[in-house]
Design an enzyme around this catalytic site. Sequence first.
Site, mmCIF file in Angstrom:
data_model
loop_
_atom_site.group_PDB
_atom_site.id
_atom_site.type_symbol
_atom_site.label_atom_id
_atom_site.label_comp_id
_atom_site.label_asym_id
_atom_site.label_seq_id
_atom_site.Cartn_x
_atom_site.Cartn_y
_atom_site.Cartn_z
ATOM 1 N N LEU A 55 0.867 -1.172 0.000
ATOM 2 C CA LEU A 55 0.000 0.000 0.000
ATOM 3 C C LEU A 55 0.906 1.225 0.000
ATOM 4 O O LEU A 55 1.888 1.274 0.747
ATOM 5 C CB LEU A 55 -0.901 0.051 1.246
ATOM 6 N N ASP A 56 0.577 2.210 -0.802
ATOM 7 C CA ASP A 56 1.332 3.449 -0.764
ATOM 8 C C ASP A 56 1.270 4.041 0.638
ATOM 9 O O ASP A 56 0.278 3.877 1.357
ATOM 10 C CB ASP A 56 0.746 4.467 -1.750
ATOM 11 N N ARG A 57 2.308 4.770 0.989
ATOM 12 C CA ARG A 57 2.372 5.379 2.313
ATOM 13 C C ARG A 57 1.123 6.204 2.649
ATOM 14 O O ARG A 57 0.579 6.084 3.753
ATOM 15 C CB ARG A 57 3.624 6.261 2.404
#
Length: 246
Positions: A55-57
């Site tokens: 998951l992107d930050r």
Amino acid sequence: MTLELLYQDDWLVAVNKPSGLLVHRSWLDKHETRFAMQMTRDLIGGRHVYPVHRLDRPTSGVLLFALDPQTARTLTEAFAGRQVHKEYLALVRGWAPEQGLIDYPLKEQLDKIADAFSDQDKPAQEAVTSYRRLHQVELPYAVSKKHPTSRYSLVRLHPHTGRKHQLRRHLDHIFHPIIGDTTHGDGRHNRFFKQELGSDRLLLVSRSLSFTHPVLKVPMRIQAPLGPEVLALFERLGWPASESDY
């Protein structure tokens, strides 16, 4: 910044990752000291966890780990083989179409330092996302000088491929960038949400993962709550403010 345990058995653990938390240690963010992997391990008593997707930050929501190498391999292959059904919610600029399919290949995004020796001329990779609009709103604010009001939509997204920043890039491609996206979004609308609505995050949530359990062979669906912050924002926009409505 805390993690919520969503599911755990002898082979899997799933948590609700908050926006702003890195999944694992990265030399690109050397100053960071807290990571979802470490926090998940601490949450379950120190047992090692194995990442099986990313998951992107700035994205919040369901994050799945395996608890042993074999299960990790099986789940990684399931993600790569498109056997995991992923559902996201995103708040975007404009009134999105009622539903649609974005079939738009994406060039691999390479880091200037980390990927310095990678092939810079790879052809664009297949990338497909389907979506459905759930709600829309028109606010009496002239965020853009071209329009006296501002329009927004809430969309449910189903990525059928797993390219880097796929959802953020695909929504930008159809001119409905996700609010809070500092890379592919619209800075004017991001500032409006921060200053007028108190929202200073990417409004993209990994809502659920559905897959076949790699050991028990039963159907699984793990869902993350939107949480009070997001629901309060929805309520301000005139949308339902209960988890069960989404």
